[in-house]
Write a protein that holds these residues in place. Structure first.
Motif, PDB file in Angstrom:
ATOM      1  N   SER A 130       0.819  -1.204   0.000  1.00  0.00           N
ATOM      2  CA  SER A 130       0.000   0.000   0.000  1.00  0.00           C
ATOM      3  C   SER A 130       0.859   1.263   0.000  1.00  0.00           C
ATOM      4  CB  SER A 130      -0.929   0.000   1.211  1.00  0.00           C
ATOM      5  OG  SER A 130      -0.178   0.045   2.417  1.00  0.00           O
ATOM      6  N   ASN A 131       0.198   2.389  -0.286  1.00  0.00           N
ATOM      7  CA  ASN A 131       0.835   3.703  -0.295  1.00  0.00           C
ATOM      8  C   ASN A 131       2.008   3.760  -1.277  1.00  0.00           C
ATOM      9  OD1 ASN A 131       0.651   6.344   0.642  1.00  0.00           O
ATOM     10  ND2 ASN A 131       2.281   6.055   2.132  1.00  0.00           N
ATOM     11  N   LEU A 226      -3.558   2.403  -2.456  1.00  0.00           N
ATOM     12  CA  LEU A 226      -3.954   3.375  -1.447  1.00  0.00           C
ATOM     13  C   LEU A 226      -3.637   2.903  -0.029  1.00  0.00           C
ATOM     14  CD1 LEU A 226      -7.424   4.293  -2.990  1.00  0.00           C
ATOM     15  CD2 LEU A 226      -5.250   5.483  -3.294  1.00  0.00           C
ATOM     16  N   PRO A 227      -3.489   3.823   0.904  1.00  0.00           N
ATOM     17  CA  PRO A 227      -3.205   3.431   2.299  1.00  0.00           C
ATOM     18  C   PRO A 227      -4.330   2.634   2.949  1.00  0.00           C
ATOM     19  CG  PRO A 227      -2.661   5.745   1.932  1.00  0.00           C
ATOM     20  CD  PRO A 227      -3.403   5.280   0.731  1.00  0.00           C
ATOM     21  N   ASP A 228      -5.555   2.710   2.397  1.00  0.00           N
ATOM     22  CA  ASP A 228      -6.677   1.990   3.003  1.00  0.00           C
ATOM     23  C   ASP A 228      -6.704   0.513   2.646  1.00  0.00           C
ATOM     24  OD1 ASP A 228      -7.473   1.984   0.376  1.00  0.00           O
ATOM     25  OD2 ASP A 228      -9.315   3.127   0.672  1.00  0.00           O
ATOM     26  N   GLY A 229      -5.684   0.030   1.898  1.00  0.00           N
ATOM     27  CA  GLY A 229      -5.609  -1.386   1.592  1.00  0.00           C
ATOM     28  C   GLY A 229      -6.261  -1.789   0.281  1.00  0.00           C
TER      29      GLY A 229
END
Length: 362
Positions: A130-131, A226-229
């Motif tokens: 992620s990210n 994205l950081p939300d997975g």
């Protein structure tokens, strides 16, 4: 490239995705125009076509939507949106389209056409992925870009051996490049940083390549992790390379195939210029940098007539000069008195012509 490795098969063209379910959607919160089955075809690097077969639940509603679209051909939001599910149940957004319709006398109508972009989907990704932004570029084998990348995307490994990878440390991130010369694919992984944020990065990474190689190089396959997975994955159109733009390459010279350090230094400098540029409001630019746009205009004009590319080149050089040099800047040693005298002479000529027009104008 943990996420995109699973979707590399989309790069093999021509390719047909058999769709167990397809929808054409109108405006938000409106009922689907048609639901059926069909195929989504990836013809080449820039062309995407589909065929949808089914029967409208309400023929009057479908005709109303088609009529509304035809009455507003220049209103982009009146185009329809294609959504489909492949045989494995994966859901894709197929892009915007204006379909050709063949109403059937029986149970089946046929909707077909092209979409403005390739399929888009989202799926979960691991925390370690992620990210970050993942990109895959199609670099034609035998091109000058392919030759440079095969030499410069490499690092020493186990003595004299090399691996086709290079890590560039810049703008708070370790950008990892991998070039598979056998298939002509350049993969780039960019961990997000304050200066290389998600979404922006997927466009910025390609801009130095377009300027350095004088080609319209765009990512073919993109994953926005994205950081939300979740990952947003998209297959994008990418123009073919041109064989008449070699004179536009910024990366050239007698050391063009040997200077690995110089190559990556130049790439990093252009990327920094693009990433750190700000619009009038102080925000980063999601769209390509103005400098890159000027290069693109010249690249596109190079395929036209000599008159077209000469005018485009001249206007682009002027625009670049105005952008890079302050309006009140002068070169050391310039004779300002001579410049003023020339200006006075030109102005005097204008006054003379205005007071003595040619006979044809009398």
């Amino acid at each position: 490239m943990a996420v995109l490795d699973h979707w590399r098969h989309l790069l093999n063209t021509p390719k047909t995705l058999t769709c167990k379910k397809m929808k054409l959607l109108a405006r938000d919160h409106e009922e689907p125009i048609i639901i059926g089955t069909g195929e989504f075809n990836i013809i080449d690097n820039t062309t995407f076509r589909y065929t949808l077969r089914g029967r409208p639940a309400d023929a009057a509603y479908t005709f109303h939507q088609l009529k509304r679209q035809r009455e507003n051909p220049y209103e982009s939001l009146m185009r329809f949106r294609l959504v489909f599910w492949d045989e494995d149940g994966v859901e894709y957004a197929g892009g915007w389209t204006v379909p050709h319709v063949e109403p059937g006398s029986g149970d089946e109508w046929i909707f077909s056409g092209e979409t403005h972009s390739g399929p888009w989907l989202h799926e979960p990704c691991d925390a370690s992925e992620s990210n970050a932004t993942e990109l895959i570029f199609a670099i034609p084998r035998g091109s000058a870009a392919a030759l440079c990348l095969s030499r410069f995307v490499r690092m020493p490994h186990e003595g004299m051996k090399h691996i086709p990878e290079y890590v560039l440390h810049t703008l708070g991130s370790d950008i990892a490049f991998h070039y598979a010369s056998a298939v002509g694919l350049l993969s780039v992984n960019v961990p997000a940083s304050a200066q290389l944020p998600l979404t922006f990065t997927e466009n910025w990474i390609a801009e130095p390549l377009r300027i350095m190689f004088g080609q319209l190089i765009y990512p073919r396959l993109v994953a926005r992790n994205l950081p939300d997975g979740f990952s947003h994955i998209s297959l994008r159109p990418a123009p073919d390379f041109s064989d008449v733009t070699g004179w536009l390459t910024l990366w050239s010279g007698e050391n063009a195939l040997t200077d690995q350090i110089g190559f990556w230094n130049l790439y990093a400098q252009i990327l920094s210029y693009v990433a750190l540029s700000r619009d009038s409001g102080g925000d980063p630019n999601f769209d390509r940098n103005k400098l890159t746009r000027l290069y693109e205009e010249v690249i596109q004009a190079a395929s036209g007539s000599r008159w077209v590319w000469a005018l485009t080149t001249a206007s682009s050089v002027e625009a670049i000069t105005r952008k890079l040099i302050p309006p009140d800047a002068t070169r050391p040693g310039v004779d300002m008195e001579a410049i003023k005298a020339l200006s006075v002479h030109i102005d005097a000529g204008r006054v003379t012509r205005a007071s003595n027009p040619p006979r044809s104008a009398l």
